[in-house]
Design a protein around this motif. Structure first.
Motif, short mmCIF file in Angstrom:
data_model
loop_
_atom_site.label_atom_id
_atom_site.label_comp_id
_atom_site.label_asym_id
_atom_site.label_seq_id
_atom_site.Cartn_x
_atom_site.Cartn_y
_atom_site.Cartn_z
N UNK A 253 0.82 -1.22 0.00
CA UNK A 253 0.00 0.00 0.00
C UNK A 253 0.85 1.27 0.00
N UNK A 254 1.83 1.31 -0.88
CA UNK A 254 2.69 2.49 -0.96
C UNK A 254 1.92 3.68 -1.52
N UNK A 255 2.15 4.85 -0.93
CA UNK A 255 1.60 6.09 -1.47
C UNK A 255 2.70 7.15 -1.50
N UNK B 47 5.76 9.44 -1.81
CA UNK B 47 7.19 9.20 -1.98
C UNK B 47 7.59 7.77 -1.66
N UNK B 48 6.71 7.00 -1.03
CA UNK B 48 7.01 5.59 -0.77
C UNK B 48 6.84 4.75 -2.02
N UNK B 49 6.24 5.32 -3.06
CA UNK B 49 5.97 4.56 -4.28
C UNK B 49 6.97 4.85 -5.39
N UNK B 50 8.02 5.60 -5.10
CA UNK B 50 9.01 5.94 -6.12
C UNK B 50 9.95 4.76 -6.37
N UNK B 51 10.65 4.83 -7.49
CA UNK B 51 11.62 3.78 -7.81
C UNK B 51 12.72 3.73 -6.77
N UNK B 52 13.13 4.89 -6.25
CA UNK B 52 14.18 4.91 -5.23
C UNK B 52 13.72 4.20 -3.97
N UNK B 53 12.46 4.38 -3.60
CA UNK B 53 11.94 3.74 -2.39
C UNK B 53 11.87 2.23 -2.54
N UNK C 67 2.57 -2.81 10.59
CA UNK C 67 2.92 -1.44 10.97
C UNK C 67 2.53 -0.54 9.81
N UNK C 68 1.79 0.50 10.07
CA UNK C 68 1.47 1.49 9.04
C UNK C 68 2.17 2.80 9.40
N UNK C 69 3.00 3.28 8.51
CA UNK C 69 3.76 4.50 8.75
C UNK C 69 3.44 5.54 7.69
N UNK D 44 5.48 13.79 1.16
CA UNK D 44 4.57 12.96 1.95
C UNK D 44 4.44 11.58 1.33
N UNK D 45 4.27 10.61 2.18
CA UNK D 45 4.10 9.24 1.72
C UNK D 45 3.69 8.34 2.86
N UNK D 46 3.41 7.11 2.51
CA UNK D 46 3.03 6.14 3.54
C UNK D 46 3.17 4.73 2.98
N UNK D 47 3.23 3.78 3.87
CA UNK D 47 3.15 2.38 3.49
C UNK D 47 2.78 1.53 4.70
N UNK D 48 2.47 0.30 4.41
CA UNK D 48 2.15 -0.66 5.46
C UNK D 48 3.16 -1.80 5.39
#
Length: 930
Positions: free
Chosen positions: A376-378, A380-386, A509-511, A523-527
């Motif tokens: 569930x990346x959103x 900046x968590x969904x970038x190629x670097x991440x 964990x959801x951050x 801003x970003x997030x993931x689980x």
């Protein structure tokens, strides 16, 4: 206190890009003016503190820990540092002396040791007292800080007060860092400190390995206390007092507004109104911290799935029998040419290859898939670097090639000038700002020690000295982690446990994060999600014989990170440790996989710690086995994750051997460690060769042993131990190609000069023999590929490279610390190249590879391959070999190698020249004993 400029000042770093441009000089000055009004928490005070009477080292104990004792900085201090490079007192004053040993070791004498180290005697002379604090206004404890280093000397009249003082001092020096790592241990760093890719990688790496709930953390505490009688109860009381001291400092610094400025920069506090909260610490935070440290430095094992993949690749190429033989020759489980810590011939069999393996669960070819951690990346968590960061974190967690680091040189008094043992030892824990470790002296009822502890765990000294003994550790890496294949049933989230279809336990964990002044990451997030079984967390999915399975990893220290507190308590107790035997007894209570070393005025000792599980008969620890009762650890209880462990006598141990060396090498004959690479060439040889020569000559001194360590710290292992043999092949006939001949001359000159990566002069930021170093850095991966890939084939060569990296030069990345980490040459193919080249030359090889690879085994073809790749390497420019990074410009060889104090807070430090040595280091020689 004015800041003293070190003799060779560290290279100043650039202002970090993470601080926005609007923090220009004018706005910084305005902010500083508003922030300088709070008073500092402790003023200098007169004191009659004298050198302690219980110190038996006679002024011959020294230590150092860069960059400096002070790891806290107010917002004003951070802004001054970012704008003008101004350092808070004692934030960087140890970096210069530490750095200077690289150039100063050649002329080192005993009288000059404290030019590069600090006096580690107990107590503080009255004229050297910088400040005296009664933490929390208590009358049963004082914290005295010395003028030279700012180290806290904690003296208590009650046990509670002493530990309260230790907690208060820890928060004074490392509050922000402690807060960072309690969030790392809980997998919640990004939501606390920001979503930078490094933060994402850090929390993912450690939470995958220890996905604990709050209840799990408390259970660990309850079990550790319940299972250790009076010492367990004392540990609980000590921990509670320690936490009370931490929280007292939080309250004092909050009300006095001298708390770490990172809390403002990350949005937790308001610099104007002081709104916001710094959460108090609780006892489960200590377990979260311990899980990070144990995972990073003390949990050997793993890698069974990668082992299975490379075995299957070998068998696919060569057939089962020959393929297995090839695999075993590269694995080097018990290589007869490996350097040993216990070198008297004594055997300590562990994790040996069984005659007939039982219960193996090797995956079907091509069926292995790594279990995802992040969902569930959103943003900046969904970038190629991440996603790339996540892949690196997973690979680091799942490999057996864990970064061990740390070294030790210990010589018996029989071979020293004084007749007393000498030790030079310490942990290589990377380089951070603030540093992970912190120094303290602690004196109170049942406590008497000085040394280093990990921030937030300093209720006891973990590495250091007692009244008449010193101790240290290196990472050992023996296998306490096994991989089980759990057969799935019903769906992908149920498995068979003793014949019953059982649901997996899902932990999440959801951050989420948003930009802050400190971290501008969008801003970003993931689980994060981990499925847990009784056999540990799920790490891979595969099929075995067509059956769907999940591969889980079970380590003996899983759910037991709190247990080791008892061993550290014993090490700090002067009434417990009085001899080599009692020292060994103390460290037997530490379940992390470490090599422990000891020296007093008459004796030396060694012990390898860790809960080594007793495996079922026929189980090969190298490969996954079926999750069935027949293949479980003996007497394993899944409820508590306890089992039968090998007895202390079965662990490598020794008292009063002529000398000991350790640099994460093989411990003893027949003692198999999980990482690959314990072969004929190991960085442990750099210490072994030098210390053995000193012992043979006799009259060893503190300075001569320190010089041996420092000389090894600048050595290029490939150049010292392998390059001469490569040149022997090339020079087996005249080199006619001018490019190759020029390269050979440069490499030969470098070997003759000592094969060091050393500056031309102190502070020059340029290496002597720079061209030769560039050529070898470029040549090594090319020659290894040309030597082995044609014979192994691409698939097997790649699989073996996943088991053991090809190279680890100083400019390479080093696991969680990244590049610029100092520690080098731990993992690489130097033993393979050494054995193969010697075989091609017709020289004697014990435990050789199963066949010759270079040039198909012929000298002329091998020579052609080496010359061809050497020409290619010699033609690469410095910019191609050292492409540059966020610290260095392309082509800057010195900078590419240089050590950087990785920022974990707002203060930046300068680069220092590369040296491969412990972060915290002791030099000790006791003159008497109680």
């Amino acid at each position: 206190m004015p800041r003293r400029t070190p003799r060779t000042a560290p290279d100043r770093q650039r202002t970090p890009r993470r601080f926005p441009k609007f923090l220009g000089a004018a706005s910084i000055c305005a902010l500083i003016a508003a922030l300088l009004s709070p008073l500092t928490q402790a003023a200098a005070a007169d004191s009659t503190t004298a050198l302690a009477a219980n110190d038996y080292c006679g002024g011959q104990c020294s230590d150092i820990l860069p960059p400096g004792q002070n790891g806290n900085a107010t917002l004003a201090q951070i802004l001054l540092n970012q704008a003008f490079g101004i350092q808070p007192d004692h934030a960087e004053d140890q970096l210069g002396p530490y750095n200077n040993l690289a150039s100063g070791a050649a002329t080192l004498t005993d009288a000059k040791i404290n030019d590069f180290f600090n006096d580690a005697s107990f107590g503080v002379a009255s004229d050297q007292v910088a400040s005296t604090t009664a933490p929390g206004g208590r009358s049963d404890v004082t914290i005295v800080r010395d003028k030279k280093t700012g180290v806290p000397h904690i003296t208590g009249t009650t046990r509670y007060g002493t530990e309260y003082g230790a907690g208060y001092a820890a928060a004074q020096d490392r509050l922000w860092l402690m807060d960072v790592f309690r969030h790392v241990g809980r997998g919640q760093l990004t939501s606390f400190a920001g979503g930078a890719s490094s933060n994402q990688g850090l929390e993912q790496e450690f939470w995958r390995n220890a996905p604990y709930t709050e209840a799990d953390l408390q259970t660990q505490i309850d079990n550790a206390i319940a299972n250790n009688g009076a010492r367990g109860q004392q540990a609980l009381a000590d921990a509670n007092a320690y936490i009370a001291g931490i929280n007292a400092y939080i309250d004092a610094s909050d009300s006095g507004r001298y708390f770490p400025g990172e809390y403002v920069l990350t949005g937790h506090k308001d610099s104007i109104t002081n709104a916001g909260t710094i959460d108090h610490f609780k006892i489960t935070d200590l377990v979260a911290l311990a899980s990070v440290i144990g995972s990073l430095f003390g949990s050997g094992g793993g890698g069974e799935v990668n082992n299975a993949i490379s075995l299957l690749a070998a068998q696919s190429k060569y057939g089962v029998t020959e393929g297995t033989k090839v695999w075993e020759s590269f694995r080097e489980r018990n290589d007869p040419e490996a350097v040993l810590t216990v070198h008297n011939g004594e055997s300590f069999p562990y994790a040996s290859k069984p005659d007939t393996a039982q219960g193996e669960a090797l995956p079907d070819a091509g069926s292995v898939a790594q279990e995802p951690l992040v969902y569930d990346r959103t943003g900046s968590a969904a970038t190629a670097a991440a996603t790339s960061t996540s892949a690196t974190a997973a690979a680091t967690t799942l490999t057996s090639a864990k970064r061990g680091m740390s070294n030790a040189l210990v010589v018996s008094g029989k071979y020293t000038a004084s007749g007393h043992p000498i030790a030079v030892f310490g942990p290589q824990t990377g380089y951070f700002a603030p540093q992970l470790l912190m120094l303290q002296e602690i004196q109170g009822p049942g406590l008497s020690a000085r040394g280093a502890s990990f921030a937030g765990l300093s209720m006891y000294v973990e590495l250091g000295r007692g009244q008449d003994y010193s101790w240290s550790a290196t990472t050992s890496g023996q296998d306490i982690i096994d991989t089980y294949a759990v057969e799935l049933c019903q769906d992908d989230y149920h498995y068979l446990y003793h014949g019953t279809c059982t649901a997996m336990d899902k932990v999440e964990r959801t951050n989420a994060w948003k930009p802050t002044t400190a971290d501008g990451t969008a801003a970003g997030s993931y689980r994060m999600q981990v499925y847990r079984t009784k056999y540990g967390p799920v790490e891979y999915r595969a099929t075995v014989g067509g059956k769907k399975v999940a591969y889980t990893t079970l380590r003996s220290s899983y759910m037991h990170e709190a247990d080791s507190i008892i061993g550290f308590q014993m090490l700090n107790d002067p009434d417990y440790v009085k001899s080599p035997q009692t020292f060994q007894s103390a460290v037997q209570h530490i379940n992390y996989t470490f090599n422990w070393f000891y020296a007093d005025s008459s004796h030396t000792a060694y012990y390898n710690s860790g809960d080594n599980p007793v495996r079922a008969a026929g189980v090969d620890a190298e490969f996954p086995v079926w999750a069935q009762a027949a293949y479980e650890w003996q007497n394993w209880d899944p409820t508590t994750n306890t089992a039968s462990y090998t007895p202390p006598s079965a662990h490598p141990n020794s008292i009063d051997q002529d000398y000991y060396i350790s640099w994460n090498n093989k411990q003893a004959k027949d003692y198999t460690t999980a990482p690959w690479g314990d072969g004929s060439v190991h960085r442990g040889n750099l210490l072994e060769d030098r210390v053995k020569k000193l012992v043979a000559a006799g009259g060893v001194t503190r300075s001569s042993l320190t010089k041996a360590m420092a000389d090894a710290a600048l050595a290029d292992l490939r150049a010292e131990d392998v390059l001469p043999k490569l040149l022997k092949v090339i020079n087996s006939s005249t080199v006619t190609d001018t490019t190759a001949a020029a390269a050979v001359t440069k490499l030969s000159d470098w070997v003759t000069a000592g094969a060091k990566r050393k500056e031309t002069s102190a502070g020059s930021k340029a290496y002597a023999n720079a061209d030769a170093i560039r050529i070898l850095d470029a040549w090594w991966p090319l020659l290894v590929k040309a030597e082995f890939q044609p014979g192994l084939g691409t698939d097997l060569y790649t699989a073996f490279s996943n088991n053991l990296p090809i190279d680890e030069s100083p400019s390479a990345a080093h696991g969680p610390t990244g590049a610029h980490a100092g520690s080098s040459f731990q993992y690489g193919w130097w033993s393979y190249v050494d054995k193969d080249i010697r075989a091609v030359l017709g020289e004697s090889v014990q435990g050789g590879l199963s066949q010759k690879y270079c040039g198909g085994g012929t000298l002329s073809a091998c020579r052609d391959a080496l010359i061809s790749t050497l020409k290619t390497a010699a033609g690469l420019t410095a910019a191609q070999v050292y492409p540059g990074d966020d610290q260095c410009s392309a082509g800057d060889q010195w900078c590419a190698d240089s050590i950087v104090q990785r920022t974990l807070g707002g203060i930046k430090h300068g680069k220092i020249t590369w040296q491969n040595r412990p972060t915290y280091q002791q030099v000790v020689e006791y003159t008497s004993h109680r």
